[in-house]
Design an enzyme around this catalytic site. Structure first.
Site, PDB file in Angstrom:
ATOM      1  N   HIS A 303      -7.764  10.399  15.485  1.00 16.06           N
ATOM      2  CA  HIS A 303      -6.515  10.911  14.933  1.00 16.06           C
ATOM      3  C   HIS A 303      -6.802  12.277  14.318  1.00 16.06           C
ATOM      4  CE1 HIS A 303      -3.072  11.404  12.287  1.00 16.06           C
ATOM      5  NE2 HIS A 303      -2.500  10.356  12.815  1.00 16.06           N
ATOM      6  N   HIS A 346      -7.446   8.321   3.026  1.00 14.86           N
ATOM      7  CA  HIS A 346      -8.167   9.526   2.608  1.00 14.86           C
ATOM      8  C   HIS A 346      -7.775   9.950   1.197  1.00 14.86           C
ATOM      9  CE1 HIS A 346      -4.351  11.306   3.882  1.00 14.86           C
ATOM     10  NE2 HIS A 346      -4.718  12.488   3.431  1.00 14.86           N
ATOM     11  N   GLU A 352       0.329  16.053  -1.792  1.00 20.75           N
ATOM     12  CA  GLU A 352       1.254  15.845  -0.687  1.00 20.75           C
ATOM     13  C   GLU A 352       2.542  15.173  -1.169  1.00 20.75           C
ATOM     14  OE1 GLU A 352      -0.917  13.337   1.941  1.00 20.75           O
ATOM     15  OE2 GLU A 352      -2.554  14.756   2.242  1.00 20.75           O
ATOM     16  N   TYR A 361       8.518   5.710   9.132  1.00 15.39           N
ATOM     17  CA  TYR A 361       7.239   6.397   9.164  1.00 15.39           C
ATOM     18  C   TYR A 361       6.142   5.403   9.553  1.00 15.39           C
ATOM     19  CZ  TYR A 361       3.259   9.176   7.528  1.00 15.39           C
ATOM     20  OH  TYR A 361       2.070   9.867   7.445  1.00 15.39           O
ATOM     21  N   HIS A 376       1.634  11.798  -3.248  1.00 18.65           N
ATOM     22  CA  HIS A 376       0.222  11.448  -3.365  1.00 18.65           C
ATOM     23  C   HIS A 376      -0.488  12.694  -3.881  1.00 18.65           C
ATOM     24  CE1 HIS A 376       1.584   8.635  -0.020  1.00 18.65           C
ATOM     25  NE2 HIS A 376       1.376   7.878  -1.078  1.00 18.65           N
ATOM     26  N   HIS A 382      -4.901   7.318  -0.613  1.00 16.77           N
ATOM     27  CA  HIS A 382      -3.682   6.759  -0.028  1.00 16.77           C
ATOM     28  C   HIS A 382      -3.926   6.522   1.452  1.00 16.77           C
ATOM     29  CE1 HIS A 382      -3.446  11.151   0.086  1.00 16.77           C
ATOM     30  NE2 HIS A 382      -2.711  11.049   1.178  1.00 16.77           N
TER      31      HIS A 382
END
Length: 450
Positions: A303, A346, A352, A361, A376, A382
């Site tokens: 990803h 991460h 963010e 989502y 976050h 998170h």
């Protein structure tokens, strides 16, 4: 407002209802446009006498020696000094600017809010609800994030911010921005960029209207470098649209509200300030259709970082670390093999703030609803909740179209501090932090176990 009117007799303002909007394509172009034939000087910027008795005036968005400079020459019925009188300080209680660190508010944590409900009697100014602030408006670094709630139009009432440019992300309803440089309509799945210093008013076309605003105190948004991606995909310059010239010539008592160094002031004038008949330059408002954003992603495994979904970035003085990134998560194909496809767990030096425009989502299948917001903050962990983790860990990894989804992120290098409104009045999901409680320990030391 009149657009490309055939004669001077047509310069009187027309009703907003039914007004057509027209646009010029291209990002950071040097545009030229006139609402009356011959109103725009050719071959020079400041003739001794302008056509139609207009006044020449420059609006500068950067210092004169910036490379490249951002400026627009306007040709208007009155110079802007006639749209400015004595100022009276006013209170706009829900619109906050950084630094705004409330000692009674805890910003350390993972937060999520349901949509802020709309109420009657709110226009673009009174309906702004600041959620977070970051940096310092006085030193022109950082940002603020807001929810806007609009249930009525501004009538003979205008606004500009000397502090910031505004990135507007509609979530429901439709707004019309009457600006000095022309008219922009905005609805969900579009964004608008309103430059610092530009005067405008906002009309409600379909409502109630709710959406998100990123208030950028620093350098202007620009298109990100594509690096190895090359010349195509992501946001393409031709899909950004600037308005054509349009103007009002109305002798009516009006007010202008100015945001300056985090404070609000009002001035009373005797006419509409939207009197620019012609203009040319590269400092202009824009709109952009988010459905034209062409995402790129992994086509074999892993990803990629979410930076590949950057639509616009506002740079800082540190290369590779933005003052703000605006990132879009829209419909796309997922094809990576032997890969955990949702965003991984991460911690990030950037903070963010996310908003949901519509749909679901993929990292949070429950709770993050359209109109909702999550935060976050920097260096706080998170990632996917248990349902997303289990689903992605055990799914059949054939090609899958991720549909019915459009979310975005305002990401900044600064910590985002919650306002009192975000902490105490907005519909905070007190149980959001619990979404990770049911994640299980799977490790038992057995070789080969997955």
């Amino acid at each position: 407002m009149n657009q490309h009117s055939p004669s001077r007799d047509m310069t009187r303002a027309v009703s907003a209802v039914g007004t057509d909007t027209h646009y010029m394509p291209g990002w950071a172009n040097d545009f030229e446009t006139e609402a009356l034939p011959g109103a725009l000087p050719q071959g020079m910027n400041s003739p001794q006498k302008c056509e139609y008795g207009l006044y020449g005036e420059q609006l500068s968005g950067t210092a004169f020696t910036a490379n490249p400079p951002e400026r627009t020459w306007t040709y208007r019925i009155r110079p802007s000094v006639k749209h400015s009188a004595r100022y009276t300080k006013i209170d706009v209680p829900y619109w906050k600017s950084a630094p705004n660190v409330d000692p009674d508010v805890v910003s350390l944590g993972q937060y999520r809010w349901d949509p802020v409900p709309t109420t009657e009697g709110l226009n673009w100014i009174t309906g702004m609800r600041t959620m977070t602030t970051a940096g310092d408006v006085n030193t022109q670094v950082g940002m603020a994030s807001h929810i806007y709630l609009v249930t009525e139009s501004m009538v003979d009432d205008y606004f500009f911010s000397a502090d910031s440019e505004l990135l507007v992300v509609p979530q429901e309803g439709k707004l019309r921005f009457y600006t000095e440089l022309g008219i922009i309509d905005l609805q969900p799945q579009e964004i608008g960029i309103i430059p610092r210093g530009l005067v405008y008013r906002v009309e409600l076309l379909e409502g109630p209207a709710r959406g998100f605003v990123c208030e950028n105190y620093g350098q202007k948004f620009e298109m990100p470098g594509r690096g190895p991606i090359g010349a195509n995909c992501m946001a393409n310059p031709r899909d950004f649209k600037a308005p054509v010239a349009a103007f009002e010539d109305r002798e009516v008592p009006s007010t202008i509200t100015i945001k300056w160094c985090g404070q609000f002031h009002k001035t009373e004038i005797g006419q509409s300030p939207l009197d620019v008949v012609a203009w040319h330059g590269n400092y202009a408002p824009y709109k952009y259709d988010l459905t034209t954003y062409c995402p790129v992603g992994a086509i074999l495994f892993d990803h990629p970082d979410p930076s590949i979904f950057t639509v616009l970035t506002a740079p800082s003085g540190q290369p590779g670390t933005a003052n703000i990134d605006f990132v879009l998560f829209r419909e796309r194909w997922m094809v990576a093999e032997n890969t955990f496809r949702p965003p991984w767990y991460h911690k990030n030096i950037m903070s963010e703030l996310m908003g949901n425009i519509y749909g679901q989502y993929d990292a949070k299948p429950h709770g993050f609803v359209p109109g909702g917001v999550s935060l976050h903050n920097m260096m706080l962990p998170h990632g996917p909740d248990r349902d997303a983790f289990e689903g992605a860990s055990n799914s059949n990894l054939g090609p899958e179209k991720l549909e019915n989804t459009m979310s975005f992120m305002f990401e900044t290098r600064f910590p985002q501090h919650l306002t009192a409104f975000a902490a105490n009045e907005a519909p905070l999901q007190d149980d959001y932090i619990d979404c990770w409680d049911s994640l299980e320990k799977k490790f038992d030391g057995t070789p080969g176990k997955k």
